[in-house]
Design a protein around this motif. Structure first.
Motif, PDB file in Angstrom:
ATOM      1  N   GLY A 147      41.852  19.114  30.612  1.00 33.41           N
ATOM      2  CA  GLY A 147      41.714  18.903  32.040  1.00 33.41           C
ATOM      3  C   GLY A 147      42.932  19.287  32.857  1.00 33.41           C
ATOM      4  N   HIS A 148      42.660  19.879  34.032  1.00 34.41           N
ATOM      5  CA  HIS A 148      43.728  20.271  34.943  1.00 34.41           C
ATOM      6  C   HIS A 148      44.271  19.079  35.731  1.00 34.41           C
ATOM      7  CE1 HIS A 148      40.172  20.183  37.525  1.00 34.41           C
ATOM      8  NE2 HIS A 148      40.998  19.935  38.525  1.00 34.41           N
ATOM      9  N   ALA A 149      43.504  17.986  35.776  1.00 35.98           N
ATOM     10  CA  ALA A 149      43.880  16.851  36.625  1.00 35.98           C
ATOM     11  C   ALA A 149      44.780  15.843  35.920  1.00 35.98           C
ATOM     12  CB  ALA A 149      42.623  16.151  37.123  1.00 35.98           C
ATOM     13  N   LEU A 150      45.148  16.105  34.685  1.00 40.77           N
ATOM     14  CA  LEU A 150      45.997  15.185  33.929  1.00 40.77           C
ATOM     15  C   LEU A 150      47.368  15.101  34.593  1.00 40.77           C
ATOM     16  CD1 LEU A 150      45.648  13.558  31.276  1.00 40.77           C
ATOM     17  CD2 LEU A 150      46.768  15.464  30.105  1.00 40.77           C
ATOM     18  N   ALA A 151      47.738  13.916  35.078  1.00 35.58           N
ATOM     19  CA  ALA A 151      48.971  13.769  35.859  1.00 35.58           C
ATOM     20  C   ALA A 151      50.197  13.626  34.965  1.00 35.58           C
ATOM     21  CB  ALA A 151      48.862  12.559  36.779  1.00 35.58           C
ATOM     22  N   ARG A 152      51.286  14.212  35.383  1.00 39.87           N
ATOM     23  CA  ARG A 152      52.571  13.981  34.724  1.00 39.87           C
ATOM     24  C   ARG A 152      52.877  12.481  34.746  1.00 39.87           C
ATOM     25  NH1 ARG A 152      55.966  18.525  38.143  1.00 39.87           N
ATOM     26  NH2 ARG A 152      55.275  20.397  37.013  1.00 39.87           N
ATOM     27  N   GLY A 153      53.398  11.980  33.654  1.00 36.24           N
ATOM     28  CA  GLY A 153      53.714  10.563  33.574  1.00 36.24           C
ATOM     29  C   GLY A 153      52.603   9.739  32.969  1.00 36.24           C
ATOM     30  N   LYS A 205      58.312  12.507  38.614  1.00 30.32           N
ATOM     31  CA  LYS A 205      58.596  12.224  40.020  1.00 30.32           C
ATOM     32  C   LYS A 205      57.665  13.022  40.934  1.00 30.32           C
ATOM     33  CE  LYS A 205      63.449  11.255  38.944  1.00 30.32           C
ATOM     34  NZ  LYS A 205      64.850  11.748  39.027  1.00 30.32           N
ATOM     35  N   ALA A 206      57.094  14.108  40.402  1.00 34.16           N
ATOM     36  CA  ALA A 206      56.072  14.876  41.131  1.00 34.16           C
ATOM     37  C   ALA A 206      54.868  14.987  40.205  1.00 34.16           C
ATOM     38  CB  ALA A 206      56.595  16.264  41.502  1.00 34.16           C
ATOM     39  N   PRO A 207      54.075  13.916  40.090  1.00 32.01           N
ATOM     40  CA  PRO A 207      53.011  13.863  39.073  1.00 32.01           C
ATOM     41  C   PRO A 207      51.896  14.877  39.271  1.00 32.01           C
ATOM     42  CG  PRO A 207      52.866  11.986  40.565  1.00 32.01           C
ATOM     43  CD  PRO A 207      54.159  12.671  40.874  1.00 32.01           C
ATOM     44  N   SER A 208      51.647  15.255  40.515  1.00 35.35           N
ATOM     45  CA  SER A 208      50.592  16.218  40.799  1.00 35.35           C
ATOM     46  C   SER A 208      50.890  16.863  42.150  1.00 35.35           C
ATOM     47  CB  SER A 208      49.217  15.542  40.813  1.00 35.35           C
ATOM     48  OG  SER A 208      49.181  14.516  41.790  1.00 35.35           O
ATOM     49  N   PHE A 209      49.946  17.601  42.697  1.00 35.44           N
ATOM     50  CA  PHE A 209      50.160  18.263  43.981  1.00 35.44           C
ATOM     51  C   PHE A 209      48.881  18.240  44.788  1.00 35.44           C
ATOM     52  CE2 PHE A 209      49.183  21.399  40.718  1.00 35.44           C
ATOM     53  CZ  PHE A 209      48.072  22.013  41.242  1.00 35.44           C
ATOM     54  N   GLY A 210      49.026  18.482  46.076  1.00 41.66           N
ATOM     55  CA  GLY A 210      47.880  18.523  46.967  1.00 41.66           C
ATOM     56  C   GLY A 210      47.493  19.945  47.299  1.00 41.66           C
ATOM     57  N   SER A 211      46.851  20.118  48.439  1.00 44.53           N
ATOM     58  CA  SER A 211      46.343  21.437  48.819  1.00 44.53           C
ATOM     59  C   SER A 211      47.336  22.256  49.633  1.00 44.53           C
ATOM     60  CB  SER A 211      45.048  21.285  49.628  1.00 44.53           C
ATOM     61  OG  SER A 211      45.291  20.509  50.792  1.00 44.53           O
ATOM     62  N   ASP A 212      48.474  21.665  50.015  1.00 43.11           N
ATOM     63  CA  ASP A 212      49.432  22.391  50.851  1.00 43.11           C
ATOM     64  C   ASP A 212      50.572  22.955  50.010  1.00 43.11           C
ATOM     65  OD1 ASP A 212      51.969  20.200  51.505  1.00 43.11           O
ATOM     66  OD2 ASP A 212      50.084  19.437  50.681  1.00 43.11           O
ATOM     67  N   ASP A 213      51.192  24.010  50.519  1.00 46.81           N
ATOM     68  CA  ASP A 213      52.256  24.698  49.793  1.00 46.81           C
ATOM     69  C   ASP A 213      53.450  23.801  49.520  1.00 46.81           C
ATOM     70  OD1 ASP A 213      50.933  27.187  49.638  1.00 46.81           O
ATOM     71  OD2 ASP A 213      51.496  27.643  51.693  1.00 46.81           O
ATOM     72  N   GLU A 214      53.771  22.907  50.451  1.00 46.83           N
ATOM     73  CA  GLU A 214      54.950  22.063  50.269  1.00 46.83           C
ATOM     74  C   GLU A 214      54.777  21.110  49.083  1.00 46.83           C
ATOM     75  OE1 GLU A 214      58.024  19.247  52.822  1.00 46.83           O
ATOM     76  OE2 GLU A 214      56.334  20.229  53.819  1.00 46.83           O
ATOM     77  N   SER A 215      53.593  20.542  48.913  1.00 47.65           N
ATOM     78  CA  SER A 215      53.397  19.631  47.780  1.00 47.65           C
ATOM     79  C   SER A 215      53.415  20.396  46.462  1.00 47.65           C
ATOM     80  CB  SER A 215      52.086  18.855  47.928  1.00 47.65           C
ATOM     81  OG  SER A 215      50.960  19.687  47.748  1.00 47.65           O
ATOM     82  N   ILE A 216      52.893  21.627  46.466  1.00 43.95           N
ATOM     83  CA  ILE A 216      52.996  22.474  45.272  1.00 43.95           C
ATOM     84  C   ILE A 216      54.469  22.759  44.979  1.00 43.95           C
ATOM     85  CG2 ILE A 216      52.496  24.750  44.313  1.00 43.95           C
ATOM     86  CD1 ILE A 216      49.867  24.706  45.859  1.00 43.95           C
ATOM     87  N   GLY A 217      55.236  23.012  46.035  1.00 43.60           N
ATOM     88  CA  GLY A 217      56.664  23.268  45.869  1.00 43.60           C
ATOM     89  C   GLY A 217      57.395  22.085  45.269  1.00 43.60           C
ATOM     90  N   ARG A 218      57.054  20.885  45.694  1.00 38.98           N
ATOM     91  CA  ARG A 218      57.691  19.688  45.121  1.00 38.98           C
ATOM     92  C   ARG A 218      57.338  19.544  43.638  1.00 38.98           C
ATOM     93  NH1 ARG A 218      56.360  17.450  50.271  1.00 38.98           N
ATOM     94  NH2 ARG A 218      54.424  16.573  49.420  1.00 38.98           N
ATOM     95  N   TRP A 219      56.082  19.818  43.316  1.00 40.78           N
ATOM     96  CA  TRP A 219      55.625  19.792  41.915  1.00 40.78           C
ATOM     97  C   TRP A 219      56.399  20.810  41.082  1.00 40.78           C
ATOM     98  CZ3 TRP A 219      52.938  23.803  39.378  1.00 40.78           C
ATOM     99  CH2 TRP A 219      52.325  23.460  38.163  1.00 40.78           C
ATOM    100  N   LEU A 220      56.597  21.981  41.641  1.00 40.48           N
ATOM    101  CA  LEU A 220      57.308  23.052  40.944  1.00 40.48           C
ATOM    102  C   LEU A 220      58.795  22.738  40.807  1.00 40.48           C
ATOM    103  CD1 LEU A 220      57.023  25.892  39.739  1.00 40.48           C
ATOM    104  CD2 LEU A 220      57.356  26.819  42.039  1.00 40.48           C
ATOM    105  N   ALA A 221      59.393  22.185  41.861  1.00 35.56           N
ATOM    106  CA  ALA A 221      60.831  21.922  41.869  1.00 35.56           C
ATOM    107  C   ALA A 221      61.232  20.857  40.853  1.00 35.56           C
ATOM    108  CB  ALA A 221      61.277  21.495  43.265  1.00 35.56           C
ATOM    109  N   ALA A 222      60.299  19.980  40.468  1.00 37.63           N
ATOM    110  CA  ALA A 222      60.623  18.898  39.533  1.00 37.63           C
ATOM    111  C   ALA A 222      60.728  19.383  38.094  1.00 37.63           C
ATOM    112  CB  ALA A 222      59.564  17.801  39.623  1.00 37.63           C
ATOM    113  N   PHE A 223      60.340  20.643  37.846  1.00 40.58           N
ATOM    114  CA  PHE A 223      60.314  21.137  36.469  1.00 40.58           C
ATOM    115  C   PHE A 223      61.686  21.633  36.043  1.00 40.58           C
ATOM    116  CE2 PHE A 223      58.711  23.319  32.763  1.00 40.58           C
ATOM    117  CZ  PHE A 223      57.639  22.506  32.393  1.00 40.58           C
TER     118      PHE A 223
END
Length: 355
Positions: A147-153, A205-223
């Protein structure tokens, strides 16, 4: 078999270019005087003299297609650094300007039925990706679906990291769908070698992301930065069809496609070492039966392992495994189907098949 040429030195070293494929070279100052019968020029720029000679020899010339945010004739897979070029972790919204995001917006504008020019460009790109993937793969790669929805943490994410670590220690090249969730956790485990508590805590700290670019960016930056293998052993096979899900940074390489159907079929076909199914929803169930159809009919080679990891899920919650077992009864595929909760038992079957 056609020779593929992607560099000028390689070109000049060839005594014969009949039926060769020359990709992405500026040949305006070249006048290579060797046979060109049946050659294929993809995205090359030719000088007048060489173009006349190529046409006279019956060579095919596919020009650069203008105004596209991607290379139609690329000869290699994508790296995360290439897909996320220009991303600034201090400015999560900068994800919007990365090649991955720009290409997704472009493909979305074209829709599911692009005009002939863009349809041709996308198909040529996807063919190039398939060729590049074939060049990279060695041995018997194992794919992991989930599943793609499996959250970090989450516990499920950690379990997928542990599965990846076990596959990595057993020497497998691991393929996933290249997106978030289990598709990220498994290659992360391969590269870490174990569930590193500090790394897992930081990315949670960024378990998943939403539909906007900024939330994807936060998800990406935590890696975090991760070690690479000499020969890539974690390869994602994502698609811009699901472009709202960015490719994960855990995979060393990505074979990213436009056509999801080509991507799905390709992923299942190249996983010649077998597939491990972790709990997932409709997309994972689709992959189960698409894979089993290949194994049932032997349409792409001998039946390969199908490991259903999570007994309760695959027999009760989503009872795909019993149906597959029933259909496989008495056939070659039957011996390679396993329903288990034990990662070691799963690895044992995959190693047995590979050996």
């Amino acid at each position: 078999m056609r020779i593929e040429i992607t560099g000028h030195d390689q070109l000049r070293a060839q005594p014969d270019l009949r039926k060769a494929v020359i990709i992405g070279l500026d040949l305006t100052r070249e006048d290579v005087r060797v046979p060109l019968d049946g050659a294929l020029f993809l995205g090359c720029t030719l000088g007048e003299s060489m173009q006349r000679r190529a046409e006279a020899a019956g060579a095919l010339i596919f020009p650069v297609i203008p105004d596209l945010p991607y290379d139609v004739y690329r000869s290699s897979l994508y790296t995360p650094a290439e897909l996320f070029e220009g991303f600034d972790p201090a400015n999560p919204a900068s994800y919007a300007d990365t090649p991955d995001a720009v290409i997704y917006r472009h493909s979305k504008r074209q829709g599911h039925h692009p005009d002939p020019l863009h349809a041709l460009a996308e198909r040529l790109h996807d063919h190039s990706i398939t060729e590049a993937l074939d060049e990279v793969l060695t041995g018997s790669p194992v794919a992991v679906m989930g599943g793609h929805a499996l959250a970090r943490g989450s516990d499920g994410y950690r379990n997928a990291v542990e599965l990846g670590a076990a596959l990595g220690k057993s020497g497998f090249t691991v393929l996933t769908g290249g997106g978030p969730g289990a598709m990220e956790a498994v290659p992360l485990g391969v590269r870490l070698g174990s569930p590193d508590t500090e790394v897992l805590r930081d990315i949670a700290k960024a378990p998943s992301f939403g539909s906007d670019d900024e939330s994807i960016g936060r998800w990406l930056a935590a890696f975090p930065e991760l070690p690479h293998f000499d020969i890539p052993r974690t390869i994602g096979i994502p698609t811009w069809f699901y472009g709202h899900e960015p490719p994960n940074p855990a995979c060393e390489l990505h074979a990213k496609y436009f056509a999801n159907s080509v991507r799905e079929e390709g992923l299942l076909t190249v996983a010649t070492g077998g597939i491990v199914y972790t709990p997932g929803k409709a997309g994972t169930v689709q992959e189960v039966f698409q894979d089993f159809t290949q194994n049932y009919y032997g349409s792409v080679g001998p039946a390969a392992p199908m490991v259903f990891l999570g007994k309760a899920f695959w027999t009760d919650e989503v009872p795909a495994a019993p149906l597959v077992q029933k259909l496989a009864a008495g056939r070659e595929a039957e011996q390679w189907i396993l329903v288990t909760d034990d990662v070691d038992e799963a690895i044992e079957l995959l190693v047995k098949y590979a050996g």
